[in-house]
Structure formats: structure tokens, C-alpha cells
Motif scaffolding. Structure first.
Motif, mmCIF file in Angstrom:
data_model
loop_
_atom_site.group_PDB
_atom_site.id
_atom_site.type_symbol
_atom_site.label_atom_id
_atom_site.label_comp_id
_atom_site.label_asym_id
_atom_site.label_seq_id
_atom_site.Cartn_x
_atom_site.Cartn_y
_atom_site.Cartn_z
ATOM 1 N N SER A 142 54.903 27.910 31.758
ATOM 2 C CA SER A 142 55.676 27.662 32.983
ATOM 3 C C SER A 142 55.556 28.832 33.960
ATOM 4 O O SER A 142 56.445 29.065 34.767
ATOM 5 N N ASN A 143 54.458 29.563 33.869
ATOM 6 C CA ASN A 143 54.211 30.716 34.744
ATOM 7 C C ASN A 143 52.812 30.662 35.325
ATOM 8 O O ASN A 143 51.966 29.885 34.888
ATOM 9 N N VAL A 144 52.588 31.550 36.278
ATOM 10 C CA VAL A 144 51.240 31.754 36.807
ATOM 11 C C VAL A 144 50.530 32.709 35.851
ATOM 12 O O VAL A 144 51.146 33.582 35.238
ATOM 13 N N LEU A 145 49.243 32.547 35.704
ATOM 14 C CA LEU A 145 48.436 33.412 34.848
ATOM 15 C C LEU A 145 48.666 34.874 35.233
ATOM 16 O O LEU A 145 48.576 35.223 36.419
ATOM 17 N N PRO A 146 48.987 35.743 34.276
ATOM 18 C CA PRO A 146 49.211 37.157 34.601
ATOM 19 C C PRO A 146 47.988 37.765 35.293
ATOM 20 O O PRO A 146 46.853 37.511 34.896
ATOM 21 N N GLY A 147 48.219 38.545 36.336
ATOM 22 C CA GLY A 147 47.145 39.216 37.051
ATOM 23 C C GLY A 147 46.371 38.321 37.998
ATOM 24 O O GLY A 147 45.378 38.758 38.594
ATOM 25 N N LEU A 148 46.816 37.080 38.178
ATOM 26 C CA LEU A 148 46.071 36.121 38.996
ATOM 27 C C LEU A 148 45.867 36.602 40.426
ATOM 28 O O LEU A 148 44.773 36.481 40.975
ATOM 29 N N GLU A 149 46.897 37.174 41.028
ATOM 30 C CA GLU A 149 46.782 37.621 42.426
ATOM 31 C C GLU A 149 45.677 38.652 42.588
ATOM 32 O O GLU A 149 44.921 38.614 43.564
ATOM 33 N N VAL A 150 45.569 39.578 41.655
ATOM 34 C CA VAL A 150 44.543 40.623 41.715
ATOM 35 C C VAL A 150 43.157 39.986 41.651
ATOM 36 O O VAL A 150 42.257 40.334 42.421
ATOM 37 N N VAL A 151 43.002 39.031 40.740
ATOM 38 C CA VAL A 151 41.700 38.378 40.568
ATOM 39 C C VAL A 151 41.355 37.543 41.797
ATOM 40 O O VAL A 151 40.244 37.638 42.336
ATOM 41 N N LEU A 152 42.296 36.728 42.264
ATOM 42 C CA LEU A 152 42.014 35.866 43.418
ATOM 43 C C LEU A 152 41.677 36.669 44.668
ATOM 44 O O LEU A 152 40.848 36.242 45.470
ATOM 45 N N SER A 153 42.291 37.832 44.818
ATOM 46 C CA SER A 153 41.991 38.645 46.000
ATOM 47 C C SER A 153 40.563 39.176 45.978
ATOM 48 O O SER A 153 40.014 39.537 47.023
ATOM 49 N N ALA A 154 39.933 39.190 44.803
ATOM 50 C CA ALA A 154 38.572 39.710 44.672
ATOM 51 C C ALA A 154 37.507 38.619 44.759
ATOM 52 O O ALA A 154 36.326 38.921 44.944
ATOM 53 N N ALA A 176 34.629 27.853 36.419
ATOM 54 C CA ALA A 176 33.609 28.162 35.415
ATOM 55 C C ALA A 176 33.653 29.639 35.036
ATOM 56 O O ALA A 176 33.554 29.995 33.854
ATOM 57 N N PHE A 177 33.810 30.508 36.020
ATOM 58 C CA PHE A 177 33.919 31.944 35.752
ATOM 59 C C PHE A 177 35.112 32.230 34.842
ATOM 60 O O PHE A 177 34.993 32.963 33.861
ATOM 61 N N MET A 178 36.250 31.644 35.153
ATOM 62 C CA MET A 178 37.470 31.916 34.371
ATOM 63 C C MET A 178 37.374 31.391 32.945
ATOM 64 O O MET A 178 38.111 31.836 32.071
ATOM 65 N N PRO A 191 37.741 35.414 31.180
ATOM 66 C CA PRO A 191 38.738 36.089 32.011
ATOM 67 C C PRO A 191 40.151 35.542 31.787
ATOM 68 O O PRO A 191 41.119 36.303 31.755
ATOM 69 N N ARG A 192 40.270 34.243 31.608
ATOM 70 C CA ARG A 192 41.590 33.651 31.360
ATOM 71 C C ARG A 192 42.179 34.173 30.046
ATOM 72 O O ARG A 192 43.347 34.545 29.990
ATOM 73 N N GLN A 193 41.375 34.183 28.983
ATOM 74 C CA GLN A 193 41.855 34.703 27.699
ATOM 75 C C GLN A 193 42.263 36.167 27.831
ATOM 76 O O GLN A 193 43.281 36.586 27.277
ATOM 77 N N VAL A 196 38.544 42.105 35.494
ATOM 78 C CA VAL A 196 38.268 40.712 35.844
ATOM 79 C C VAL A 196 37.988 40.623 37.346
ATOM 80 O O VAL A 196 37.053 39.948 37.781
ATOM 81 N N ALA A 197 38.794 41.329 38.137
ATOM 82 C CA ALA A 197 38.596 41.341 39.588
ATOM 83 C C ALA A 197 37.223 41.930 39.932
ATOM 84 O O ALA A 197 36.530 41.408 40.808
ATOM 85 N N ASP A 198 36.826 42.992 39.233
ATOM 86 C CA ASP A 198 35.507 43.586 39.481
ATOM 87 C C ASP A 198 34.398 42.574 39.217
ATOM 88 O O ASP A 198 33.441 42.470 39.987
ATOM 89 N N LEU A 199 34.528 41.818 38.131
ATOM 90 C CA LEU A 199 33.532 40.788 37.824
ATOM 91 C C LEU A 199 33.567 39.665 38.862
ATOM 92 O O LEU A 199 32.537 39.144 39.271
ATOM 93 N N ALA A 200 34.762 39.318 39.309
ATOM 94 C CA ALA A 200 34.919 38.228 40.280
ATOM 95 C C ALA A 200 34.242 38.540 41.608
ATOM 96 O O ALA A 200 33.764 37.637 42.289
ATOM 97 N N THR A 201 34.192 39.814 41.968
ATOM 98 C CA THR A 201 33.545 40.180 43.245
ATOM 99 C C THR A 201 32.071 39.828 43.251
ATOM 100 O O THR A 201 31.474 39.701 44.316
ATOM 101 N N THR A 202 31.468 39.669 42.077
ATOM 102 C CA THR A 202 30.038 39.382 42.002
ATOM 103 C C THR A 202 29.725 37.889 42.020
ATOM 104 O O THR A 202 28.547 37.521 42.006
ATOM 105 N N LEU A 203 30.737 37.040 42.048
ATOM 106 C CA LEU A 203 30.477 35.596 42.069
ATOM 107 C C LEU A 203 29.618 35.241 43.283
ATOM 108 O O LEU A 203 29.899 35.664 44.396
ATOM 109 N N GLY A 204 28.587 34.467 43.029
ATOM 110 C CA GLY A 204 27.698 34.054 44.113
ATOM 111 C C GLY A 204 26.615 35.066 44.441
ATOM 112 O O GLY A 204 25.812 34.841 45.341
ATOM 113 N N THR A 205 26.592 36.176 43.710
ATOM 114 C CA THR A 205 25.606 37.226 43.966
ATOM 115 C C THR A 205 24.433 37.066 43.006
ATOM 116 O O THR A 205 24.648 36.924 41.797
#
Length: 194
Positions: A128-140, A152-154, A170-172, A183-192
Motif C-alpha cells: 500500500s506504498n510507493v516503491l522506496p526510492g522511486l522519486e530518486v530513480v524517476l528523476s534520473a 523492463a529496466f526495473m 532495480p525493483r528488488q 539505481v538512478a545512476d543506471l537509469a540515466t543510461t536508458l536509451g544510450t
């Protein structure tokens, strides 16, 4: 076929009837590339020459080749079916639906709009919560990355995120209380391209 499909959908926990699921599959297939694209049209003459020089085949798919879009269509249909509406997400988080729309606008939740309104991928919720750290990851996450790529990344184990000696998704990682920064560092590379 309908009985077999309904059995598979029930076994994996998707609460959708077979006809509705097949409509999702059809919609996802329509949004993808045409069934027989000519790959050479995606490249300039110099790029085509370089790619064929290294052995890539840029000819059109033959009718007897499997359709490369099938897996993507299936994944897109499952992503769409398992997504929550704004009302569903508000109920899950025990907040007013306006809070969900505010979080979407602020980039603290992610989703896409379809004919029925906002759809929020289920992977970003934990109980019943948002995934911990989600805001940090989404901002990246780069803005040009579609929901399917982010989902797919998550859900893909990453060598840089290790839990009990094994690569974790990343979700686990986030569910286990891991620092969201890697996770945010890895997310910045999506599409690269690497």
C-alpha cells in the motif's frame, strides 16, 4: 484457444477476460512498427554501407521468419493490463485521486495517458506504498524513455545491484532497502548505446 488463454491469464494473476486481453494485444501491435519494415530505410547510405560491411543483413524480413514484434506486443499488453488507474492508485495509497495526479505532474509517479485516462505501471507500488526510492530513480530516467523501457529496466537483474551474491532487479534492490542512487545512476543510461 480462449479457454487456454483464460487459464494462462489466471495462472499469472491477470484479472482480465481473454477477449479484452486480445484487444490489448491488437492495440499494442498497431502501435509498433509495420509488420514488414525495410530496415535499410532507417539509415543513411553511409550508415547502411558501414552496417553491411560488418555483416548486418538489412534486407526486409521474409514471410517465414518469426515476427520480432511478438514479444514486445505481449509485454506491452501485460504492462497495460496490470497498470492502475488514478482511482486504483489512490485507493491503494489511501489518498485522494488529486494527489495521484499531482504526483504524476511532479514526476514522483510515472504513467501514460490512454483513452481512459492515466495508467500507472504496477511495478512502482509496493503493497500500500510507493516503491522506496522511486522519486530518486524517476528523476534520473531520461524523458524520452517509454513506459515499456522503464518497466523492463526495473524488472531486469543488474550486475551492479547485488543481493545475497546475485544480481537483483532495480525493483528488488529498492524493496530490500537498497540505496536508490545506484539505481538512478543506471537509469540515466536508458536509451544510450554502449
Amino acid at each position: 484457444m480462449t479457454v487456454a488463454l483464460e487459464s494462462v491469464l489466471a495462472r499469472v494473476g491477470l484479472r482480465v477476460d481473454a477477449k479484452e486481453f486480445l484487444t490489448l494485444v491488437e492495440d499494442a501491435a498497431r502501435r509498433l512498427s509495420p509488420p514488414h519494415p525495410d530496415p535499410s530505410h532507417f539509415f543513411s547510405p553511409d550508415q547502411r554501407a558501414a552496417l553491411t560491411d560488418v555483416g548486418l543483413d538489412l534486407s526486409e524480413c521474409r514471410d517465414d521468419e518469426p515476427d520480432h514484434r511478438a514479444r514486445t506486443v505481449a509485454v506491452q499488453a501485460v504492462l497495460a493490463e496490470s497498470a492502475l488507474t488514478v482511482t486504483d492508485a489512490a485507493r491503494l495509497l489511501n489518498v485522494d485521486p488529486s494527489r495521484i495526479r499531482h504526483k504524476l505532474a511532479a514526476g514522483r509517479l510515472t504513467g501514460w495517458k490512454d483513452q481512459g485516462g492515466w495508467r500507472l505501471p504496477a511495478w512502482q507500488f509496493a503493497g500500500s506504498n510507493v516503491l522506496p526510492g522511486l522519486e530518486v530513480v524517476l528523476s534520473a530516467v531520461p524523458e524520452d524513455q517509454p513506459p515499456l523501457v522503464v518497466a523492463a529496466f526495473m524488472a531486469t537483474p543488474q550486475d551492479d545491484l547485488v543481493i545475497h551474491g546475485k544480481p537483483a532487479t532495480p525493483r528488488q534492490w529498492l524493496l530490500a532497502g537498497g540505496d536508490p542512487d545506484p539505481v538512478a545512476d543506471l537509469a540515466t543510461t536508458l536509451g544510450t548505446a554502449f
